[in-house]
Write a protein that holds these residues in place. Structure first.
Motif, PDB file in Angstrom:
ATOM      1  N   ARG A  45      13.654  17.709  -5.861  1.00 41.40           N
ATOM      2  CA  ARG A  45      14.688  17.214  -4.942  1.00 41.40           C
ATOM      3  C   ARG A  45      14.951  18.223  -3.812  1.00 41.40           C
ATOM      4  N   HIS A  46      14.916  19.516  -4.158  1.00 41.25           N
ATOM      5  CA  HIS A  46      15.132  20.533  -3.115  1.00 41.25           C
ATOM      6  C   HIS A  46      13.982  20.538  -2.115  1.00 41.25           C
ATOM      7  N   ILE A  47      12.758  20.400  -2.630  1.00 34.71           N
ATOM      8  CA  ILE A  47      11.589  20.408  -1.736  1.00 34.71           C
ATOM      9  C   ILE A  47      11.644  19.162  -0.833  1.00 34.71           C
ATOM     10  N   HIS A 152      24.456  26.762  10.804  1.00 30.96           N
ATOM     11  CA  HIS A 152      25.591  26.682  11.746  1.00 30.96           C
ATOM     12  C   HIS A 152      26.869  26.892  10.951  1.00 30.96           C
ATOM     13  N   TRP A 153      27.209  28.143  10.736  1.00 30.85           N
ATOM     14  CA  TRP A 153      28.267  28.505   9.796  1.00 30.85           C
ATOM     15  C   TRP A 153      29.468  29.179  10.456  1.00 30.85           C
ATOM     16  N   LEU A 154      29.522  29.252  11.797  1.00 28.63           N
ATOM     17  CA  LEU A 154      30.635  29.988  12.401  1.00 28.63           C
ATOM     18  C   LEU A 154      31.971  29.340  12.066  1.00 28.63           C
ATOM     19  N   THR A 181      35.620  17.292   4.405  1.00 26.82           N
ATOM     20  CA  THR A 181      34.158  17.226   4.464  1.00 26.82           C
ATOM     21  C   THR A 181      33.585  18.047   3.303  1.00 26.82           C
ATOM     22  N   GLU A 182      33.386  19.359   3.539  1.00 25.56           N
ATOM     23  CA  GLU A 182      32.765  20.231   2.535  1.00 25.56           C
ATOM     24  C   GLU A 182      33.276  21.641   2.759  1.00 25.56           C
ATOM     25  N   GLY A 183      32.776  22.594   1.999  1.00 24.11           N
ATOM     26  CA  GLY A 183      33.172  23.995   2.184  1.00 24.11           C
ATOM     27  C   GLY A 183      31.934  24.846   2.384  1.00 24.11           C
ATOM     28  N   PRO A 184      32.130  26.165   2.568  1.00 23.38           N
ATOM     29  CA  PRO A 184      30.990  27.048   2.804  1.00 23.38           C
ATOM     30  C   PRO A 184      30.059  27.134   1.585  1.00 23.38           C
ATOM     31  N   GLY A 185      29.064  26.236   1.582  1.00 26.73           N
ATOM     32  CA  GLY A 185      28.075  26.247   0.503  1.00 26.73           C
ATOM     33  C   GLY A 185      28.362  25.301  -0.638  1.00 26.73           C
ATOM     34  N   PHE A 186      29.304  24.355  -0.445  1.00 28.60           N
ATOM     35  CA  PHE A 186      29.581  23.431  -1.545  1.00 28.60           C
ATOM     36  C   PHE A 186      30.105  22.073  -1.076  1.00 28.60           C
ATOM     37  N   ASN A 187      29.931  21.075  -1.924  1.00 25.88           N
ATOM     38  CA  ASN A 187      30.546  19.750  -1.745  1.00 25.88           C
ATOM     39  C   ASN A 187      31.831  19.695  -2.566  1.00 25.88           C
ATOM     40  N   VAL A 188      32.653  18.691  -2.266  1.00 27.42           N
ATOM     41  CA  VAL A 188      33.966  18.590  -2.905  1.00 27.42           C
ATOM     42  C   VAL A 188      34.113  17.235  -3.590  1.00 27.42           C
ATOM     43  N   VAL A 203      28.766  15.722   5.665  1.00 24.61           N
ATOM     44  CA  VAL A 203      28.421  16.692   4.608  1.00 24.61           C
ATOM     45  C   VAL A 203      26.908  16.807   4.429  1.00 24.61           C
ATOM     46  N   LEU A 204      26.510  17.961   3.889  1.00 25.94           N
ATOM     47  CA  LEU A 204      25.154  18.080   3.369  1.00 25.94           C
ATOM     48  C   LEU A 204      25.095  17.248   2.091  1.00 25.94           C
ATOM     49  N   GLU A 205      24.030  16.487   1.955  1.00 26.26           N
ATOM     50  CA  GLU A 205      23.908  15.698   0.727  1.00 26.26           C
ATOM     51  C   GLU A 205      23.399  16.627  -0.367  1.00 26.26           C
ATOM     52  N   GLY A 206      24.346  17.315  -1.005  1.00 26.15           N
ATOM     53  CA  GLY A 206      24.028  18.370  -1.964  1.00 26.15           C
ATOM     54  C   GLY A 206      23.217  17.830  -3.144  1.00 26.15           C
ATOM     55  N   ILE A 207      22.289  18.641  -3.611  1.00 26.11           N
ATOM     56  CA  ILE A 207      21.507  18.253  -4.784  1.00 26.11           C
ATOM     57  C   ILE A 207      22.433  18.255  -6.013  1.00 26.11           C
ATOM     58  N   THR A 208      23.346  19.204  -6.058  1.00 21.50           N
ATOM     59  CA  THR A 208      24.312  19.222  -7.171  1.00 21.50           C
ATOM     60  C   THR A 208      25.251  18.021  -7.066  1.00 21.50           C
ATOM     61  N   ARG A 209      25.640  17.674  -5.837  1.00 25.58           N
ATOM     62  CA  ARG A 209      26.480  16.480  -5.603  1.00 25.58           C
ATOM     63  C   ARG A 209      25.780  15.253  -6.172  1.00 25.58           C
ATOM     64  N   GLN A 210      24.472  15.109  -5.886  1.00 23.41           N
ATOM     65  CA  GLN A 210      23.726  13.959  -6.405  1.00 23.41           C
ATOM     66  C   GLN A 210      23.640  14.024  -7.930  1.00 23.41           C
ATOM     67  N   SER A 243      27.700  23.053  -6.229  1.00 25.10           N
ATOM     68  CA  SER A 243      26.734  23.830  -5.454  1.00 25.10           C
ATOM     69  C   SER A 243      25.624  24.353  -6.353  1.00 25.10           C
ATOM     70  N   THR A 244      24.449  24.528  -5.760  1.00 24.91           N
ATOM     71  CA  THR A 244      23.358  25.201  -6.462  1.00 24.91           C
ATOM     72  C   THR A 244      23.795  26.610  -6.877  1.00 24.91           C
ATOM     73  N   ALA A 245      24.682  27.210  -6.062  1.00 24.07           N
ATOM     74  CA  ALA A 245      25.187  28.556  -6.361  1.00 24.07           C
ATOM     75  C   ALA A 245      26.378  28.470  -7.309  1.00 24.07           C
TER      76      ALA A 245
HETATM   77  N1  PLP Z   1      27.303  21.918   1.724  1.00 20.78           N
HETATM   78  C1  PLP Z   1      26.805  22.996   2.362  1.00 20.78           C
HETATM   79  C2  PLP Z   1      27.190  23.245   3.776  1.00 20.78           C
HETATM   80  C3  PLP Z   1      25.919  23.873   1.695  1.00 20.78           C
HETATM   81  O1  PLP Z   1      25.423  24.925   2.345  1.00 20.78           O
HETATM   82  C4  PLP Z   1      25.594  23.605   0.353  1.00 20.78           C
HETATM   83  C5  PLP Z   1      24.669  24.481  -0.398  1.00 20.78           C
HETATM   84  O2  PLP Z   1      24.333  25.551  -0.032  1.00 20.78           O
HETATM   85  C6  PLP Z   1      26.143  22.489  -0.287  1.00 20.78           C
HETATM   86  C7  PLP Z   1      26.976  21.656   0.435  1.00 20.78           C
HETATM   87  C8  PLP Z   1      25.780  22.175  -1.721  1.00 20.78           C
HETATM   88  O3  PLP Z   1      24.459  21.717  -1.796  1.00 20.78           O
HETATM   89  P1  PLP Z   1      23.560  21.926  -3.101  1.00 20.78           P
HETATM   90  O4  PLP Z   1      24.260  21.239  -4.224  1.00 20.78           O
HETATM   91  O5  PLP Z   1      22.263  21.291  -2.752  1.00 20.78           O
HETATM   92  O6  PLP Z   1      23.463  23.397  -3.322  1.00 20.78           O
END
Ligand code: PLP
Length: 309
Positions: A45-47, A152-154, A181-188, A203-210, A243-245
């Motif tokens: 899914r990440h690839i 684009h994280w500013l 929407t979302e946070g720095p590196g995560f979905n909500v 939002v980024l369609e997070g793999i963890t979100r899915q 989040s993946t993290a």
């Molecule tokens: N939203 C943003 C802006 C992100 O950078 C990330 C992951 O780094 C996510 C959401 C969560 O995505 P994922 O579950 O694929 O890590």
């Protein structure tokens, strides 16, 4: 351990040109997958998301997907890490000086594996994060497509710094319509009356979100992807981030108000447990050693595998 310019090297030796468009213009895409107990989680899914981002940015991956998998696996193997945060980056690269035409640039692939890192520390994961809903808006999806994983994280960083000043541990961004929407590196996600909701746009369609959505469907937990007004987050029964993290992490204070009696709620705990249990399931994960055995040519994996290695 990193892979750069076609070779492996220790991460501190991995360097890019100061003329790379990735640095000068944030003109790059990336993806992050994690390895847990020597297994990649949801690698395909990440690839797939990485190659989709590459296409949308009109970049070109210089290796095949199978070669990419082996490079990632080699980075993990050579680093000696059992749990790792594994990043793949494709920048626009450098163009002959002084061209300002992105079509002249030679795209640059960089991969690396570093120790697994969590968005929330152990104490925060136990008791739940304390977050604020920032009044800084996430960059509009009409300007930068958030489904392309980007640097684009500013907005995130400014919101985070402001959140820290106010005593919060993390932040949730809003859009121009009063929705989160979302946070720095995560979905909500929010939970209301046993039903789970997560924002549908911006939002980024997070793999963890899915993965959370998949787990909800599997367990018969109602789940909806829809606009989520900021106020609903403050009054929700439960709030968690994905989040993946770090996987699924509880939020127990929003703008100073308690959520779920300031303790991680039952739906969050159930999903958290199911998420980590899936890490050993071959349908959801693949061993680093299996990818190394398969090699860059997938046919090499069949028939003649040396299982003793
Ligand atoms: N939203 C943003 C802006 C992100 O950078 C990330 C992951 O780094 C996510 C959401 C969560 O995505 P994922 O579950 O694929 O890590």
């Amino acid at each position: 351990m990193a892979w750069i310019d076609g070779d492996y090297c220790p991460i501190e030796e991995a360097k890019i040109s100061v003329l790379d468009w990735g640095l000068l213009r944030s003109d790059a895409t990336y993806d992050v997958v994690h390895v847990w107990k020597n297994r990649f989680f949801q690698l395909d899914r990440h690839i797939e998301r990485f190659t989709s981002s590459i296409e949308k940015l009109r970049l070109k991956l210089p290796v095949t997907e199978q070669e990419l998998k082996v490079i990632l696996a080699q980075c993990v193997d050579k680093s000696g890490l059992n749990d790792a945060y594994v990043e793949m980056i494709l920048t626009r690269g450098t163009s002959p000086v002084p061209s300002r035409d992105p079509r002249d640039a030679v795209n640059n692939l960089i991969c690396f594996a570093i120790p697994f890192g969590w968005i929330a520390n152990e104490e925060q994961r136990q008791r739940g994060l304390h977050v604020s809903i920032s009044d800084i808006q996430r960059i509009a999806p009409e300007s930068v497509d958030p489904t392309i994983k980007n640097y684009h994280w500013l907005d995130f960083v400014q919101a985070l710094l402001r959140g820290y000043d106010d005593g919060y541990e993390n932040v949730i961004m809003v859009d121009g319509r009063g929705n989160i929407t979302e946070g720095p590196g995560f979905n909500v996600f929010i939970v209301e009356g046993g039903a789970v909701s997560t924002p549908s746009s911006g939002v980024l369609e997070g793999i963890t979100r899915q993965t959370v959505i998949d787990l909800c469907i599997e367990t018969g937990t109602p789940v909806e992807v829809m606009p989520v007004a900021s106020n609903r987050v403050r009054t929700a029964d439960e709030v968690f981030i994905s989040s993946t993290a770090g996987g699924i992490m509880p939020v127990t204070r929003v703008d100073g108000g308690e959520i779920a009696g300031a303790n991680p709620g039952p739906v969050t705990r159930r999903l958290h447990e199911a998420y980590w249990n899936r890490h050993e399931d071959p349908a959801w994960s693949v061993a680093v050693s299996e990818l190394l055995r398969a090699g860059p040519d997938p046919d090499a994996a069949t028939g003649s595998r040396d299982e003793s290695r």
